[in-house]
Motif scaffolding. Structure first.
Motif, mmCIF file in Angstrom:
data_model
loop_
_atom_site.group_PDB
_atom_site.id
_atom_site.type_symbol
_atom_site.label_atom_id
_atom_site.label_comp_id
_atom_site.label_asym_id
_atom_site.label_seq_id
_atom_site.Cartn_x
_atom_site.Cartn_y
_atom_site.Cartn_z
ATOM 1 N N UNK A 79 -65.908 -59.250 -102.143
ATOM 2 C CA UNK A 79 -67.085 -59.643 -101.385
ATOM 3 C C UNK A 79 -68.177 -60.177 -102.307
ATOM 4 N N UNK A 80 -68.429 -59.470 -103.414
ATOM 5 C CA UNK A 80 -69.472 -59.926 -104.330
ATOM 6 C C UNK A 80 -69.065 -61.189 -105.075
ATOM 7 N N UNK A 81 -67.780 -61.364 -105.325
ATOM 8 C CA UNK A 81 -67.325 -62.644 -105.881
ATOM 9 C C UNK A 81 -67.741 -63.785 -104.955
ATOM 10 N N UNK A 82 -67.636 -63.521 -103.645
ATOM 11 C CA UNK A 82 -67.930 -64.558 -102.665
ATOM 12 C C UNK A 82 -69.394 -64.903 -102.536
ATOM 13 N N UNK B 157 -75.293 -60.583 -111.822
ATOM 14 C CA UNK B 157 -75.380 -61.733 -112.724
ATOM 15 C C UNK B 157 -76.183 -61.424 -113.983
ATOM 16 N N UNK B 158 -76.659 -60.189 -114.112
ATOM 17 C CA UNK B 158 -77.372 -59.800 -115.322
ATOM 18 C C UNK B 158 -78.843 -60.137 -115.331
ATOM 19 N N UNK B 159 -79.424 -60.454 -114.172
ATOM 20 C CA UNK B 159 -80.843 -60.827 -114.147
ATOM 21 C C UNK B 159 -81.713 -59.686 -114.660
ATOM 22 N N UNK C 19 -65.989 -59.903 -111.184
ATOM 23 C CA UNK C 19 -65.867 -60.944 -112.207
ATOM 24 C C UNK C 19 -66.646 -62.193 -111.829
ATOM 25 N N UNK C 20 -66.727 -62.473 -110.523
ATOM 26 C CA UNK C 20 -67.486 -63.632 -110.075
ATOM 27 C C UNK C 20 -68.957 -63.517 -110.428
ATOM 28 N N UNK D 5 -73.008 -65.451 -116.908
ATOM 29 C CA UNK D 5 -72.753 -66.112 -118.197
ATOM 30 C C UNK D 5 -73.173 -67.576 -118.153
ATOM 31 N N UNK D 6 -72.927 -68.218 -117.034
ATOM 32 C CA UNK D 6 -73.259 -69.643 -116.925
ATOM 33 C C UNK D 6 -74.761 -69.877 -116.824
ATOM 34 N N UNK D 7 -75.469 -68.971 -116.157
ATOM 35 C CA UNK D 7 -76.847 -69.279 -115.778
ATOM 36 C C UNK D 7 -77.916 -68.702 -116.690
#
Length: 241
Positions: A16-19, A62-64, A83-84, A90-92
């Motif tokens: 769900x969180x990946x989505x 996302x590590x905010x 993982x999503x 990592x990207x942002x």
């Protein structure tokens, strides 16, 4: 996705969180009217991090929050089962090189007494077992180390509580349909908020899980709350109760 009142399948929760990972932070800000930023700042203040401390940010998404904590000079690890979420982070925003680790909160991949503090923001209610997760957090924190949890909670002012339960929670999936990358997931998230423990009930669970000096403070009329606790300092060889 199963209802929040039923056993939470970790793989379904992760899926769900990946989505929702792509628009998760934006959606949170919209759905909390921007209060999520204030709540993160209050969590950072309560943590009272010092340079050189080792901190575990669990259910970090996302590590905010983790990146903001790392600005204190503490060494911070972002851990999440999705993982999503970690890939999106990592990207942002991972310009500070914050370590990001895939981890199950019920079986953390860290040695005993590895961290000076552990924190969870808006993720504790998604764990399959609250008590097991709290005990596992106690395992990886040093004696005298700190626990800080920021979570949506039960509004304390009766008129606002009625508005929150009967209007705002019902509106969340509708709002999410306009801004989220996976609106259906917010039906589950709404149920998880509705079924969550009150401030006192969560405080009692924290104490039962091996933490001392449990206290909490309400944020925005109790719409959210910060719980804090300390791991007891025990004689050598004594385990977490």
């Amino acid at each position: 996705m199963s209802r929040a009142g039923l056993d939470k399948d970790p793989h379904e929760v992760a899926e769900m969180f990946d989505g929702v990972a792509r628009g998760y932070d934006r959606t949170n800000s919209v759905m909390t009217l921007g209060f999520d930023r204030r709540w993160r700042e209050m969590t950072r203040r309560v943590l009272d991090l010092r340079p050189g401390e080792r901190v575990l940010d669990l259910a970090a998404g996302t590590g905010v929050s983790t990146v903001e904590f790392a600005a204190s000079g503490a060494w911070c690890v972002a851990a999440d089962f999705s993982l999503g979420m970690l890939r999106q982070g990592r990207r942002r925003r991972n310009r500070r090189g914050v370590p990001m680790v895939a981890a199950d909160a019920l079986r953390l991949p860290f040695a005993d007494e590895s961290f000076d503090a552990v924190t969870v923001s808006f993720g504790l209610r998604n764990f399959q077992s609250t008590v097991v997760a709290l005990r596992e957090m106690a395992r990886v924190v040093k004696p005298g180390g700190r626990l800080v949890i920021c979570e949506l909670s039960t509004p304390t002012w009766r008129p606002f509580r009625a508005l929150y339960t009967n209007v705002l929670l019902r509106a969340l999936p509708v709002v999410a349909s306009k801004v989220s990358s996976n609106p259906d997931a917010y039906v589950y998230l709404t149920e998880s908020i509705r079924d969550w423990w009150s401030q006192r009930e969560l405080g009692e669970l924290i104490a039962e899980s091996g933490w001392d000096d449990v206290a909490w403070m309400n944020l925005t009329f109790g719409f959210a709350a910060i719980h804090r606790a300390v791991k007891p300092v025990r004689a050598l060889g004594a385990g977490v109760r």
